[in-house]
Enzyme design. Structure first.
Site, PDB file in Angstrom:
ATOM      1  N   GLY A 181     -22.690 -39.482 -26.640  1.00  0.00           N
ATOM      2  CA  GLY A 181     -23.958 -39.688 -25.936  1.00  0.00           C
ATOM      3  C   GLY A 181     -24.149 -38.642 -24.843  1.00  0.00           C
ATOM      4  O   GLY A 181     -23.547 -37.556 -24.894  1.00  0.00           O
ATOM      5  N   GLY A 182     -24.941 -38.992 -23.829  1.00  0.00           N
ATOM      6  CA  GLY A 182     -25.288 -38.039 -22.767  1.00  0.00           C
ATOM      7  C   GLY A 182     -24.066 -37.450 -22.072  1.00  0.00           C
ATOM      8  O   GLY A 182     -23.999 -36.235 -21.856  1.00  0.00           O
ATOM      9  N   GLY A 183     -23.093 -38.298 -21.727  1.00  0.00           N
ATOM     10  CA  GLY A 183     -21.902 -37.820 -21.020  1.00  0.00           C
ATOM     11  C   GLY A 183     -21.113 -36.842 -21.880  1.00  0.00           C
ATOM     12  O   GLY A 183     -20.631 -35.802 -21.393  1.00  0.00           O
ATOM     13  N   THR A 184     -21.001 -37.159 -23.158  1.00  0.00           N
ATOM     14  CA  THR A 184     -20.231 -36.292 -24.068  1.00  0.00           C
ATOM     15  C   THR A 184     -20.918 -34.937 -24.232  1.00  0.00           C
ATOM     16  O   THR A 184     -20.251 -33.897 -24.324  1.00  0.00           O
ATOM     17  CB  THR A 184     -20.079 -36.989 -25.439  1.00  0.00           C
ATOM     18  OG1 THR A 184     -19.415 -38.227 -25.222  1.00  0.00           O
ATOM     19  CG2 THR A 184     -19.281 -36.147 -26.408  1.00  0.00           C
ATOM     20  N   VAL A 202     -20.932 -57.023 -28.613  1.00  0.00           N
ATOM     21  CA  VAL A 202     -21.250 -57.442 -29.980  1.00  0.00           C
ATOM     22  C   VAL A 202     -22.354 -56.523 -30.544  1.00  0.00           C
ATOM     23  O   VAL A 202     -22.423 -56.279 -31.744  1.00  0.00           O
ATOM     24  CB  VAL A 202     -21.653 -58.940 -29.996  1.00  0.00           C
ATOM     25  CG1 VAL A 202     -23.048 -59.188 -29.479  1.00  0.00           C
ATOM     26  CG2 VAL A 202     -21.510 -59.534 -31.381  1.00  0.00           C
ATOM     27  N   GLN A 203     -23.167 -55.972 -29.632  1.00  0.00           N
ATOM     28  CA  GLN A 203     -24.259 -55.069 -30.067  1.00  0.00           C
ATOM     29  C   GLN A 203     -23.746 -53.763 -30.642  1.00  0.00           C
ATOM     30  O   GLN A 203     -24.473 -53.040 -31.309  1.00  0.00           O
ATOM     31  CB  GLN A 203     -25.162 -54.742 -28.866  1.00  0.00           C
ATOM     32  CG  GLN A 203     -25.936 -55.924 -28.362  1.00  0.00           C
ATOM     33  CD  GLN A 203     -26.455 -55.728 -26.944  1.00  0.00           C
ATOM     34  OE1 GLN A 203     -27.617 -55.486 -26.731  1.00  0.00           O
ATOM     35  NE2 GLN A 203     -25.577 -55.824 -25.962  1.00  0.00           N
ATOM     36  N   ASP A 228     -27.817 -46.617 -26.988  1.00  0.00           N
ATOM     37  CA  ASP A 228     -28.843 -46.619 -25.940  1.00  0.00           C
ATOM     38  C   ASP A 228     -30.078 -45.796 -26.317  1.00  0.00           C
ATOM     39  O   ASP A 228     -31.126 -45.958 -25.690  1.00  0.00           O
ATOM     40  CB  ASP A 228     -28.268 -46.068 -24.627  1.00  0.00           C
ATOM     41  CG  ASP A 228     -27.045 -46.832 -24.167  1.00  0.00           C
ATOM     42  OD1 ASP A 228     -26.887 -47.994 -24.574  1.00  0.00           O
ATOM     43  OD2 ASP A 228     -26.228 -46.256 -23.414  1.00  0.00           O
ATOM     44  N   ARG A 284     -36.137 -74.705 -22.480  1.00  0.00           N
ATOM     45  CA  ARG A 284     -35.455 -73.892 -21.470  1.00  0.00           C
ATOM     46  C   ARG A 284     -35.982 -72.462 -21.448  1.00  0.00           C
ATOM     47  O   ARG A 284     -36.557 -71.983 -22.418  1.00  0.00           O
ATOM     48  CB  ARG A 284     -33.961 -73.775 -21.836  1.00  0.00           C
ATOM     49  CG  ARG A 284     -33.135 -74.962 -21.453  1.00  0.00           C
ATOM     50  CD  ARG A 284     -31.731 -74.788 -21.979  1.00  0.00           C
ATOM     51  NE  ARG A 284     -30.861 -75.863 -21.519  1.00  0.00           N
ATOM     52  CZ  ARG A 284     -29.747 -76.232 -22.122  1.00  0.00           C
ATOM     53  NH1 ARG A 284     -29.346 -75.623 -23.223  1.00  0.00           N
ATOM     54  NH2 ARG A 284     -29.024 -77.210 -21.630  1.00  0.00           N
TER      55      ARG A 284
HETATM   56  O1  F6P Z   1     -23.525 -46.280 -23.769  1.00  0.00           O
HETATM   57  C1  F6P Z   1     -23.305 -47.338 -24.624  1.00  0.00           C
HETATM   58  C2  F6P Z   1     -23.014 -48.582 -23.858  1.00  0.00           C
HETATM   59  O2  F6P Z   1     -22.797 -49.618 -24.783  1.00  0.00           O
HETATM   60  C3  F6P Z   1     -24.055 -48.984 -22.826  1.00  0.00           C
HETATM   61  O3  F6P Z   1     -25.149 -49.638 -23.411  1.00  0.00           O
HETATM   62  C4  F6P Z   1     -23.246 -49.839 -21.897  1.00  0.00           C
HETATM   63  O4  F6P Z   1     -23.781 -49.788 -20.601  1.00  0.00           O
HETATM   64  C5  F6P Z   1     -21.897 -49.172 -21.911  1.00  0.00           C
HETATM   65  O5  F6P Z   1     -21.832 -48.432 -23.103  1.00  0.00           O
HETATM   66  C6  F6P Z   1     -20.732 -50.130 -21.874  1.00  0.00           C
HETATM   67  O6  F6P Z   1     -19.586 -49.369 -21.740  1.00  0.00           O
HETATM   68  P1  F6P Z   1     -18.112 -49.871 -21.988  1.00  0.00           P
HETATM   69  O7  F6P Z   1     -17.908 -49.997 -23.464  1.00  0.00           O
HETATM   70  O8  F6P Z   1     -17.267 -48.807 -21.406  1.00  0.00           O
HETATM   71  O9  F6P Z   1     -17.989 -51.202 -21.334  1.00  0.00           O
END
Ligand code: F6P
Length: 374
Positions: free
Chosen positions: A109-112, A297-298, A134, A169
């Site tokens: 992602g962005g950091g990489t 889980v996502q 993301d 709810r």
């Molecule tokens: O960048 C992907 C992501 O799943 C983000 O949506 C979330 O904020 C972060 O990584 C969670 O990071 P980690 O797996 O280090 O808890």
């Protein structure tokens, strides 16, 4: 002459990574290249921990979630080594040279993208692919992992509907996305959430409560609130903006330090935002409220067909670009094309949800409250 190609996956894992590894690998092997993997992101490059990647290893991984290479959030220039944090880029350059690599493919992602660019600046032939659930990497229409996560979050919202309805709810469901709202907005629209809160549109809790009360008055005594993990209230957004201005612009170091401390406090508060939002909504609406945090889980499990296709498409294009000697680029998805975009145009940028994005307009048109207006 045979080309030697290395590959690594860094940052949070994402469905479709294996499809992309397989895509690069199969196309590279077809071009008679030699292909080798480094384990656990940049750490494997530092420690020279490799994995053989021939047609046998690449077989059967298309449908598998996660990454067969393993991953980590380690950064080349800030690597924890024992009890110290060190700049290990030169050690990584050394590993690259030891393997006589002609190219190193970094999936992330962005950091990489930023970390890979650092290695490119050290003279390595770097090429990257955009992955993250993301969907926030600049210059690409899509990142692999997003579609799968979108499906999972949407299904979760579907399932939450019946329980919210039965108990009358509010259910506040927290959706990943780091500092962008693509995932919450997409899943919120697809799952028919009544309220969607994203970082790009700071919300007023009063407005959200009124939207819920309005539903109650019309006989809908339940509400689903899809909230991005990075969502902020209008007050919080204002505090963050003011403190950031002091940090960036003040020439008084004491004021800057105090602002940094206060900013940390606000960010801590933001981290438990979903819980406080739920409590506030309960108090303001008189309805019972529950929190569901979808969390990792996502990111888990089988990649969707769209992510497999995207990973394979960008991965195979990547091998072609290596063959052509094109480096210092990210292979972006733009329309139906895989386009090499110079890393300078990608790093340090984040693709946020524009306030007039068609998805935002769509949500408003179906009457979804986005927290800024009823
Ligand atoms: O960048 C992907 C992501 O799943 C983000 O949506 C979330 O904020 C972060 O990584 C969670 O990071 P980690 O797996 O280090 O808890």
């Amino acid at each position: 002459m045979t080309k030697y190609v290395g590959i690594l996956t860094a940052g949070g894992d994402s469905p479709g990574l294996n499809a992309a590894i397989r895509g690069v690998g199969k196309a590279a092997l077809g071009l008679e290249m030699n292909f080798i993997g480094f384990r656990d992101g940049f750490r494997g490059l530092m420690n020279n921990r490799t994995m053989r990647l021939d047609s046998e290893q690449l077989s059967g991984i298309l449908t598998v979630g996660g990454t067969i290479l393993g991953t980590s959030r380690d950064k080349p220039h800030k690597m924890p080594v024992g009890d110290r944090v060190m700049d290990m880029t030169d050690v990584m350059v050394d590993t690259y040279e030891r393997h006589h690599l002609d190219a190193l493919v970094c999936l992330g992602g962005g950091g990489t993208q930023k970390n890979a660019y650092r290695l490119h600046q050290k003279g390595l032939n770097i090429i990257t692919l955009p992955k993250t659930i993301d969907n926030d990497v600049a210059m690409t229409d899509a990142t692999f992992g997003f579609d799968t996560a979108l499906g999972i979050a949407t299904e979760a919202i579907d399932r939450l509907h019946s329980t919210a309805h039965s108990h009358h709810r509010i259910i506040v469901v927290e959706i990943m996305g780091h500092n962008t709202g693509w995932l919450a907005l997409g899943a919120g629209i697809a799952g028919g959430a009544d309220v969607i809160l994203i970082p790009e549109i700071p919300y007023s809790v009063e407005v959200v409560a009124e939207a819920i009360r309005h539903r109650s008055r019309r006989g809908h005594r339940f509400s689903i609130v899809a909230v991005s993990e990075g969502a902020v209230s209008q007050q919080m957004a204002e505090k963050i903006a003011n403190l950031t201005t002091v940090i960036d612009e003040s020439d008084d170091s004491d004021a800057q330090n105090a602002a940094k401390e206060s900013l940390n406090e606000v960010l801590k508060e933001q981290a438990s935002n979903t819980w406080s939002l739920s409590r506030e909504l309960e108090a303001l609406t008189g309805l019972e409220s529950r929190v569901t945090i979808l969390g990792h889980v996502q990111r888990g499990g089988t990649p969707s067909a769209v992510d497999r296709l995207l990973g394979t498409r960008l991965g195979t294009a990547c091998a072609e670009l290596i063959q052509e000697g094109i480096f210092g680029v990210m292979v972006a998805s733009q329309g139906v094309e895989a386009v090499p975009v110079p890393l300078e145009q990608v790093v340090g940028k984040r693709k946020s949800v524009p306030s007039d994005h068609p998805w935002v307009m769509t949500a408003r048109r179906v009457g979804t409250c986005l927290g800024d207006e009823i």
